[in-house]
Motif scaffolding. Sequence first.
Motif, PDB file in Angstrom:
ATOM      1  N   LYS A 157       0.841  -1.195   0.000  1.00 28.99           N
ATOM      2  CA  LYS A 157       0.000   0.000   0.000  1.00 28.99           C
ATOM      3  C   LYS A 157       0.878   1.247   0.000  1.00 28.99           C
ATOM      4  N   SER A 158       2.002   1.173   0.701  1.00 32.68           N
ATOM      5  CA  SER A 158       2.894   2.326   0.794  1.00 32.68           C
ATOM      6  C   SER A 158       3.889   2.317  -0.358  1.00 32.68           C
ATOM      7  N   GLY A 159       4.036   3.449  -1.031  1.00 32.68           N
ATOM      8  CA  GLY A 159       4.969   3.542  -2.143  1.00 32.68           C
ATOM      9  C   GLY A 159       6.406   3.403  -1.674  1.00 32.68           C
ATOM     10  N   GLY A 160       6.780   4.223  -0.698  1.00 32.33           N
ATOM     11  CA  GLY A 160       8.143   4.191  -0.183  1.00 32.33           C
ATOM     12  C   GLY A 160       8.511   2.820   0.349  1.00 32.33           C
ATOM     13  N   MET A 161       7.580   2.179   1.015  1.00 29.04           N
ATOM     14  CA  MET A 161       7.876   0.892   1.633  1.00 29.04           C
ATOM     15  C   MET A 161       7.906  -0.253   0.621  1.00 29.04           C
ATOM     16  N   SER A 162       7.446  -0.028  -0.610  1.00 33.40           N
ATOM     17  CA  SER A 162       7.607  -1.099  -1.602  1.00 33.40           C
ATOM     18  C   SER A 162       9.096  -1.259  -1.906  1.00 33.40           C
ATOM     19  N   SER A 163       9.818  -0.147  -1.980  1.00 33.37           N
ATOM     20  CA  SER A 163      11.266  -0.224  -2.200  1.00 33.37           C
ATOM     21  C   SER A 163      11.979  -0.772  -0.972  1.00 33.37           C
ATOM     22  N   GLU A 164      11.627  -0.256   0.200  1.00 29.36           N
ATOM     23  CA  GLU A 164      12.300  -0.712   1.424  1.00 29.36           C
ATOM     24  C   GLU A 164      12.089  -2.211   1.636  1.00 29.36           C
ATOM     25  N   THR A 165      10.888  -2.672   1.329  1.00 26.77           N
ATOM     26  CA  THR A 165      10.590  -4.086   1.507  1.00 26.77           C
ATOM     27  C   THR A 165      11.398  -4.920   0.512  1.00 26.77           C
ATOM     28  N   ALA A 166      11.425  -4.477  -0.743  1.00 25.49           N
ATOM     29  CA  ALA A 166      12.217  -5.199  -1.748  1.00 25.49           C
ATOM     30  C   ALA A 166      13.690  -5.227  -1.326  1.00 25.49           C
ATOM     31  N   TYR A 167      14.156  -4.110  -0.776  1.00 29.96           N
ATOM     32  CA  TYR A 167      15.573  -3.974  -0.473  1.00 29.96           C
ATOM     33  C   TYR A 167      16.038  -4.903   0.654  1.00 29.96           C
ATOM     34  N   LYS A 206       7.331 -17.591  -6.163  1.00 27.82           N
ATOM     35  CA  LYS A 206       7.308 -18.714  -5.212  1.00 27.82           C
ATOM     36  C   LYS A 206       6.657 -18.329  -3.884  1.00 27.82           C
ATOM     37  N   ALA A 207       6.675 -17.060  -3.577  1.00 32.22           N
ATOM     38  CA  ALA A 207       6.082 -16.590  -2.320  1.00 32.22           C
ATOM     39  C   ALA A 207       5.718 -15.123  -2.482  1.00 32.22           C
ATOM     40  N   VAL A 208       4.813 -14.658  -1.623  1.00 32.54           N
ATOM     41  CA  VAL A 208       4.359 -13.268  -1.736  1.00 32.54           C
ATOM     42  C   VAL A 208       4.457 -12.559  -0.387  1.00 32.54           C
ATOM     43  N   VAL A 209       4.843 -11.293  -0.449  1.00 31.36           N
ATOM     44  CA  VAL A 209       4.914 -10.454   0.743  1.00 31.36           C
ATOM     45  C   VAL A 209       3.887  -9.335   0.608  1.00 31.36           C
ATOM     46  N   ILE A 210       3.128  -9.136   1.683  1.00 30.54           N
ATOM     47  CA  ILE A 210       2.116  -8.078   1.709  1.00 30.54           C
ATOM     48  C   ILE A 210       2.554  -6.997   2.681  1.00 30.54           C
ATOM     49  N   PHE A 211       2.615  -5.745   2.207  1.00 27.09           N
ATOM     50  CA  PHE A 211       2.830  -4.628   3.133  1.00 27.09           C
ATOM     51  C   PHE A 211       1.502  -3.896   3.257  1.00 27.09           C
ATOM     52  N   LYS A 233       0.394 -20.260  -2.201  1.00 26.51           N
ATOM     53  CA  LYS A 233       1.844 -20.149  -2.001  1.00 26.51           C
ATOM     54  C   LYS A 233       2.141 -19.522  -0.635  1.00 26.51           C
ATOM     55  N   PRO A 234       3.389 -19.676  -0.163  1.00 23.08           N
ATOM     56  CA  PRO A 234       3.731 -19.047   1.116  1.00 23.08           C
ATOM     57  C   PRO A 234       3.514 -17.537   1.060  1.00 23.08           C
ATOM     58  N   CYS A 235       3.058 -16.997   2.172  1.00 20.11           N
ATOM     59  CA  CYS A 235       2.760 -15.565   2.207  1.00 20.11           C
ATOM     60  C   CYS A 235       3.123 -15.010   3.576  1.00 20.11           C
ATOM     61  N   ALA A 236       3.785 -13.878   3.580  1.00 15.15           N
ATOM     62  CA  ALA A 236       4.093 -13.185   4.832  1.00 15.15           C
ATOM     63  C   ALA A 236       3.605 -11.755   4.714  1.00 15.15           C
ATOM     64  N   ALA A 237       3.233 -11.180   5.843  1.00 14.35           N
ATOM     65  CA  ALA A 237       2.679  -9.826   5.807  1.00 14.35           C
ATOM     66  C   ALA A 237       3.214  -8.987   6.948  1.00 14.35           C
ATOM     67  N   PHE A 238       3.226  -7.686   6.720  1.00 17.21           N
ATOM     68  CA  PHE A 238       3.488  -6.733   7.786  1.00 17.21           C
ATOM     69  C   PHE A 238       2.414  -5.665   7.691  1.00 17.21           C
ATOM     70  N   ILE A 239       1.827  -5.321   8.829  1.00 18.42           N
ATOM     71  CA  ILE A 239       0.798  -4.279   8.846  1.00 18.42           C
ATOM     72  C   ILE A 239       1.317  -3.124   9.701  1.00 18.42           C
ATOM     73  N   SER A 240       1.489  -1.971   9.097  1.00 10.10           N
ATOM     74  CA  SER A 240       2.012  -0.837   9.867  1.00 10.10           C
ATOM     75  C   SER A 240       0.870  -0.043  10.494  1.00 10.10           C
ATOM     76  N   GLY A 241       1.229   0.755  11.499  1.00  6.89           N
ATOM     77  CA  GLY A 241       0.239   1.652  12.093  1.00  6.89           C
ATOM     78  C   GLY A 241      -0.172   1.313  13.506  1.00  6.89           C
ATOM     79  N   LYS A 242       0.619   0.434  14.158  1.00  7.57           N
ATOM     80  CA  LYS A 242       0.275   0.033  15.522  1.00  7.57           C
ATOM     81  C   LYS A 242       0.128   1.254  16.423  1.00  7.57           C
ATOM     82  N   PHE A 243       1.113   2.137  16.366  1.00  2.00           N
ATOM     83  CA  PHE A 243       1.070   3.293  17.283  1.00  2.00           C
ATOM     84  C   PHE A 243      -0.036   4.276  16.901  1.00  2.00           C
ATOM     85  N   ALA A 244      -0.310   4.341  15.608  1.00  2.00           N
ATOM     86  CA  ALA A 244      -1.303   5.308  15.133  1.00  2.00           C
ATOM     87  C   ALA A 244      -2.703   4.965  15.637  1.00  2.00           C
ATOM     88  N   GLU A 245      -2.904   3.701  15.958  1.00  2.59           N
ATOM     89  CA  GLU A 245      -4.237   3.306  16.409  1.00  2.59           C
ATOM     90  C   GLU A 245      -4.610   3.918  17.746  1.00  2.59           C
TER      91      GLU A 245
END
Lengths: 305, 406
Positions: A157-167, A206-211, A233-245
């Motif tokens: 969902k986040s543009g900046g974090m698509s690069s950070e996640t790939a990196y 082979k696997a997917v990552v969800i931000f 396929k294997p899938c891992a996720a990270f959901i940001s915004g814990k503190f914002a809640e």
Amino acid sequence: MSILINENTRILVQGITGNEGTRATKFMLAYGSKVVAGVTPGKGGQSVESVPVYNSIKEALVKHPEINCSVILVPPKFAKAAMLEAIENKIKLINIITEFIPIHDVAECIAKAKLAGCIIIGPTSVGIISPGKCKIGVIGGDTNKAYMQGNIGIISKSGGMSSETAYIFKLAGIGQSTVVSIGGDVVNGFSFKDALEMFEKDPETKAVVIFGEIGGTYEEEAAAFIKAKEFTKPCAAFISGKFAEALPNVTLGHAGAIIEGGKGSRESKVKALREAGVMVAEVHHELVDLIKKALKIWLATHILR
Amino acid sequence: MKLYEFEGMQIFAQTGIAIPQQVVIQSIEELEKTYDLLRKGSVVVKAQTLAGKRGKAGAIKFCDTKSATKNAIKQMLNKAILNETATKLIVAEKLTVKKEYYLGLIFSQELRSPVLILSTKGGIDIEETEKLHPEIVHKFPINILEGIDEKIAKQFSKTAQFQENEINELARILVKFYKAFSDFDMKMAEINPLIKTKENKFIAADAVIVLDEAAEYRYKIKFPQRMGIGRELTPIEIAAKKIDEEDYRGVAGRTYIDLDGDIGVLASGGGASITCVDALISYGGKPANYTEYSGNPSAEKVEKLARVVLSKKELNGLWIIGGTANFTRIDITIGGIIKALKEIKPKFPIVVRRGGQGEKEAFAMLNQAAKDYGLDISCYDDTTPMTVSAKILADKVRNYKERCRK
């Protein structure tokens, strides 16, 4: 393979003569993407980085019937007209980089795109990259250092974090099949589920990552899709915004990260994803170890079979 | 942007949805304005706050006399109600209630279209109604290409089990309600309750409206800006906002929220900054603020933001954090922060994790400043994941606090 874009993608840039459009065109050409035409009403006959500019998509299609993708970088006020023009001309893949487009305009265009059989990705997307083949939009900027061809699909969902996640994956020696920035708006054209559906069919992935981010229901929708075994396929996720809640009704960076009526909370997303068998990282960089582990198990079970 | 009730009512009145006879009061001197209403009967005094559940917070009072009305106004006006100072009140005629209904419109992310919510039970939270009586909460996905016309509105009203003799009138209201939703670029709208009076008139007795900020350029009525934070801004928050308003180059300080921890945060990038603050908390660190700068702001602008962050009392650490910038210049923005650091000379640990254009120059400047001014600065480039630097910082702050105690 890869999803959405590859070496056969022929790109039209709507808003090519604007600052953002020109910048994106430079980035895409430098990566080797085939940008064949641009459109800016009233600026037909000019060229940007040697790419010919036309007054309308219709004109561009006469000269370049191979166009199968449009990247929209026009100011928000003109975004609706640009989207409708792309839809009317049946451009199959429409990637909207523009931010702050009114939600009523977006919803109307998505409804029309559906009828016309076009896929809209965005708004507020930074683009899509299938490393080594093609990239559209501004994803990766001018260095593309976060990206490397490989077998992980990334949806963010986040543009900046698509690069950070790939990196963080690249640092661990894991490359990507396709990285899709879907945008974080309340309503957008392409959800996690839509991407999962395509990644499922892509043998290279082979696997997917969800931000994901708090707000909205796309993470829950993806969880239901996985739970129904539509994505296997294997899938891992990270959901940001814990503190914002802890801070109701505050918009942080992204319009989508608004909690309204307690729906779309991080807790609800994490719970839904875990119940579907998705591994959820508590801290972003833990995604790498989760995927490594999952790939090992997945490979082992598939070899045993 | 969430609207106050009186602002929402303005929209309803303009679209032809009936609202109670009412006046907006900003000072007790305006009490006379309410006399006309009081001559006709009882009134209701409602504090104007952005937060809901006003009834439970004592922000809605029914009054029969001038003196009771005066007292109610005095009790509420300019008083802290639901984390907000109520600077305006609505005094409205008290309606004779036969029935209370619920009307709502909101965008469904999954359907990518508006959804109309109707219930024959209004006046309480629709979530509550759904929990207790899900069978009387009806949801209708709207085809945005068609909207709501009278024919379909009648079908909806029938399905939602409104009485036969109410359907025509309700359908007309639904058409206007959707028109307001669409014409005024609403993200969400609620009439709760829509009151059916003893005279069988339908009147919108409340308005909860959230406008789409992205459509501000075409708003048909201009409403004043609000932060929507659910509380008053702190002086530091106001100072941060001012930085952004005074300098158009890039974004810095537009979003700044005071938190109650002891680690100052200067983060760059929307998605990254949220991910990073989450990580800091996961590792036991306590952020003193949330803020974000991006879009290649000027050195002066970032310097000002750094000063605002460092102005917080009793900090034990500072985090300069961001992903790999696409076009924010690292040397320029960090240069601004160094200017502030040189003057303030904090003793606590400073952790920097940044990547992008000019990062090498930025790190050299930071190391030089650390040497010249005795600062405790550690720099990490983008081969250290952002969230790993959260752990490094949290550990350093813990050690620093222990050293201070000894």
